[in-house]
Write an enzyme that holds these catalytic residues in place. Structure first.
Site, short mmCIF file in Angstrom:
data_model
loop_
_atom_site.label_atom_id
_atom_site.label_comp_id
_atom_site.label_asym_id
_atom_site.label_seq_id
_atom_site.Cartn_x
_atom_site.Cartn_y
_atom_site.Cartn_z
N HIS A 85 -8.59 5.09 -3.00
CA HIS A 85 -7.21 4.80 -3.42
C HIS A 85 -6.61 5.98 -4.19
O HIS A 85 -7.02 6.28 -5.31
CB HIS A 85 -7.18 3.55 -4.32
CG HIS A 85 -5.79 3.09 -4.66
ND1 HIS A 85 -5.27 1.89 -4.22
CD2 HIS A 85 -4.80 3.67 -5.39
CE1 HIS A 85 -4.03 1.75 -4.67
NE2 HIS A 85 -3.72 2.82 -5.38
N HIS A 137 -2.62 8.37 -4.45
CA HIS A 137 -1.24 8.58 -3.99
C HIS A 137 -1.04 10.08 -3.82
O HIS A 137 -0.56 10.76 -4.74
CB HIS A 137 -0.23 8.02 -5.00
CG HIS A 137 -0.34 6.55 -5.22
ND1 HIS A 137 0.61 5.66 -4.77
CD2 HIS A 137 -1.29 5.80 -5.83
CE1 HIS A 137 0.25 4.42 -5.10
NE2 HIS A 137 -0.91 4.48 -5.75
N GLN A 177 6.70 1.09 -3.03
CA GLN A 177 6.67 1.23 -4.50
C GLN A 177 7.72 0.37 -5.20
O GLN A 177 7.45 -0.25 -6.22
CB GLN A 177 6.89 2.71 -4.87
CG GLN A 177 7.04 2.97 -6.36
CD GLN A 177 5.74 2.85 -7.13
OE1 GLN A 177 4.85 3.66 -6.98
NE2 GLN A 177 5.63 1.83 -7.96
N HIS A 235 -1.49 -3.24 -3.53
CA HIS A 235 -1.53 -3.17 -4.99
C HIS A 235 -1.36 -4.60 -5.48
O HIS A 235 -0.26 -5.15 -5.40
CB HIS A 235 -0.39 -2.31 -5.54
CG HIS A 235 -0.61 -0.83 -5.43
ND1 HIS A 235 -0.73 -0.17 -4.24
CD2 HIS A 235 -0.74 0.12 -6.41
CE1 HIS A 235 -0.92 1.12 -4.47
NE2 HIS A 235 -0.94 1.31 -5.77
N GLU A 249 -1.46 -5.58 -10.52
CA GLU A 249 -1.67 -4.45 -11.43
C GLU A 249 -0.75 -4.63 -12.63
O GLU A 249 0.25 -3.93 -12.80
CB GLU A 249 -1.40 -3.11 -10.73
CG GLU A 249 -1.84 -1.92 -11.59
CD GLU A 249 -1.53 -0.57 -10.97
OE1 GLU A 249 -0.80 -0.52 -9.97
OE2 GLU A 249 -2.02 0.44 -11.51
N ASP A 257 -6.59 7.51 -7.72
CA ASP A 257 -5.23 6.98 -7.87
C ASP A 257 -4.17 8.06 -8.03
O ASP A 257 -3.21 8.09 -7.27
CB ASP A 257 -5.15 5.97 -9.04
CG ASP A 257 -4.05 4.94 -8.84
OD1 ASP A 257 -3.45 4.90 -7.76
OD2 ASP A 257 -3.80 4.16 -9.77
ZN ZN Z 1 -2.05 2.95 -6.71
#
Ligand code: ZN
Length: 424
Positions: free
Chosen positions: A61, A63, A158, A216, A219, A314
């Site tokens: 995971h 970005h 997002q 996701h 979170e 991440d």
């Molecule tokens: Zn993430």
């Protein structure tokens, strides 16, 4: 090429590994290699000298499209996920997220990760962009770097699926353009009902396009955020032939024991995988709570229950997390600490979190591992056991992909200068 004198997990003694045409061949006890007689001209050999040889690390995971954007407009003073999301939106509004910037930064991040032993990356890519610029850059990058790292792309909304203008259409477009998996942020949708609806839509897309799911999920420092149970229910009902991963799952750290007792069997029945980002969530979660919680999913509980848990970096220097260098051994060390997992039984299998478990999340396990007939991808670590890898943050001395050497590195050394003081 061959790798000789290797320590391999699950095997006693040292081994010679033959590699032909980019594929692992015979693995024989050290010194008995067939190449001694039949292939005197086998030119390239790496002598592991008893060190541990494993399959390349898997970052489950990250970005990549955000990498290197820390401070692009302003820095995240509060350190919260909410301010990070706001900064990210500002970067987009100001037209700073260009193809070239995303491509160049993601390429640098991928190179950095590979230099630390990573060979497989699952990258989220923001789809709440009207022209899907970041996705286009990552699709190009995935192709350009495939000789030395495999990148999977998760279409990641997002700014939500339902609230963002054309969020549904953009998510589907991203999958249609070639994303490997579809993602979501149900806990950030406007209402719980919208969160559930977004998950149903994500499962619809996975079914329609035959792609994996990596969401996701929860979170947030909120024990009432329970989208993980919705994911489990949908996975059990739909029975899609794709892997289903819950990323982060932070709220699980706050669930009551009674609820966990009901939830965990459902997660097992649904075969939900987890991608946990220990350093990122240690940074983001519980910032103003007293006493400060750990804010990381209950790794030991999930692992001991038999669920598949993989780790990820991440972020590499973005508004969500200002540091990070794609070094999964550091992520592993943090994960073991925050998970209370420095017991012998966990340390002996520690590398699984950044190797085999990640491979399961990515659905690549049939082609992953050091076995005859599998693609010859491996790394040589400057250690002999998983525990030593964690203790010494073992350097990667050699990385091999499709039987070709990607890089080599000399073991660290230093010289003592004072009488009576010897190197350890
Ligand atoms: Zn993430």
């Amino acid at each position: 090429m061959d790798i000789i004198n290797a320590t391999l997990k699950g095997r006693e003694g040292h081994w010679d590994i033959r590699i032909d045409d980019g594929v692992f061949g015979a693995i024989v006890p050290a010194g008995q290699r067939a190449s001694d007689t039949s292939d005197a001209d086998r030119s390239e050999r790496f002598d592991a000298a008893g060190r541990l040889v494993v399959a390349p690390f898997v970052d489950a995971h990250i970005h990549l499209d955000y990498a290197g954007t820390e401070g692009l407009t302003r820095r995240n003073d509060s350190g919260t996920l909410f301010e990070a999301t706001q900064i990210r939106a500002e970067q987009k509004e100001r037209g700073l997220i260009t193809f070239d910037r995303v491509y160049d930064n993601a390429l640098s991040a991928a190179r950095l990760a590979v230099s630390k032993g990573t060979g497989f990356i699952r990258s989220q890519v923001d789809t709440t962009e009207d022209d899907l610029t970041s996705l286009k850059a990552l699709l190009q990058l995935r192709e350009d770097v495939k000789d030395w790292v495999q990148i999977q792309i998760v279409a990641f909304p997002q700014n939500t699926v339902l609230s963002y203008p054309n969020g549904r259409e953009l998510l589907e477009q991203a999958v249609a353009m070639g994303a490997d998996a579809v993602g979501g942020v149900p806990h950030l949708e406007a209402t719980r009902e919208d969160g559930v609806a977004s998950l149903e839509y994500i499962f619809d897309l996975a079914e329609k396009y035959g792609v994996a799911i990596d969401v996701h999920c929860d979170e947030i420092d909120d024990k009432q955020s329970g989208f993980i149970e919705v994911m489990a229910a949908l996975a059990s009902q739909r029975r899609l032939d794709v892997s289903v991963t819950a990323s982060h799952a932070v709220a699980m750290a706050y669930y009551a024991e009674g609820y966990m007792a009901k939830l965990v069997p459902n997660l097992l029945a649904a075969d939900i995988h987890f991608a946990i980002c220990p350093t990122e969530n240690l940074h983001l979660q519980g910032r103003d709570m007293v006493p400060a919680p750990r804010g990381v999913a209950p790794i030991k509980r999930l692992t001991d229950a038999g669920l598949n848990v993989a780790f990820g970096q991440d972020s590499i220097a973005d508004p969500f997390y200002p540091v990070g260098e794609g070094n999964l051994l550091r992520i592993l060390e943090a994960g073991l600490h925050v998970g209370h997992m420095l017991s012998g039984r966990h340390l002996d299998q520690a590398l699984d979190f950044i190797t085999t478990h990640g491979a399961k999340n990515l659905g690549i396990e049939d082609h992953y591992g050091i076995e005859e007939g599998k693609p010859a991808h491996c790394i040589v670590l400057d250690c002999t056991t998983d525990q030593e890898a964690v203790q010494h943050q073992a350097a990667v001395l050699c990385s091999v992909r499709h039987g070709r050497t990607v890089f080599t590195r000399r073991p660290e050394s230093y010289e003592t200068r004072m009488d009576g003081f010897a190197a350890p």
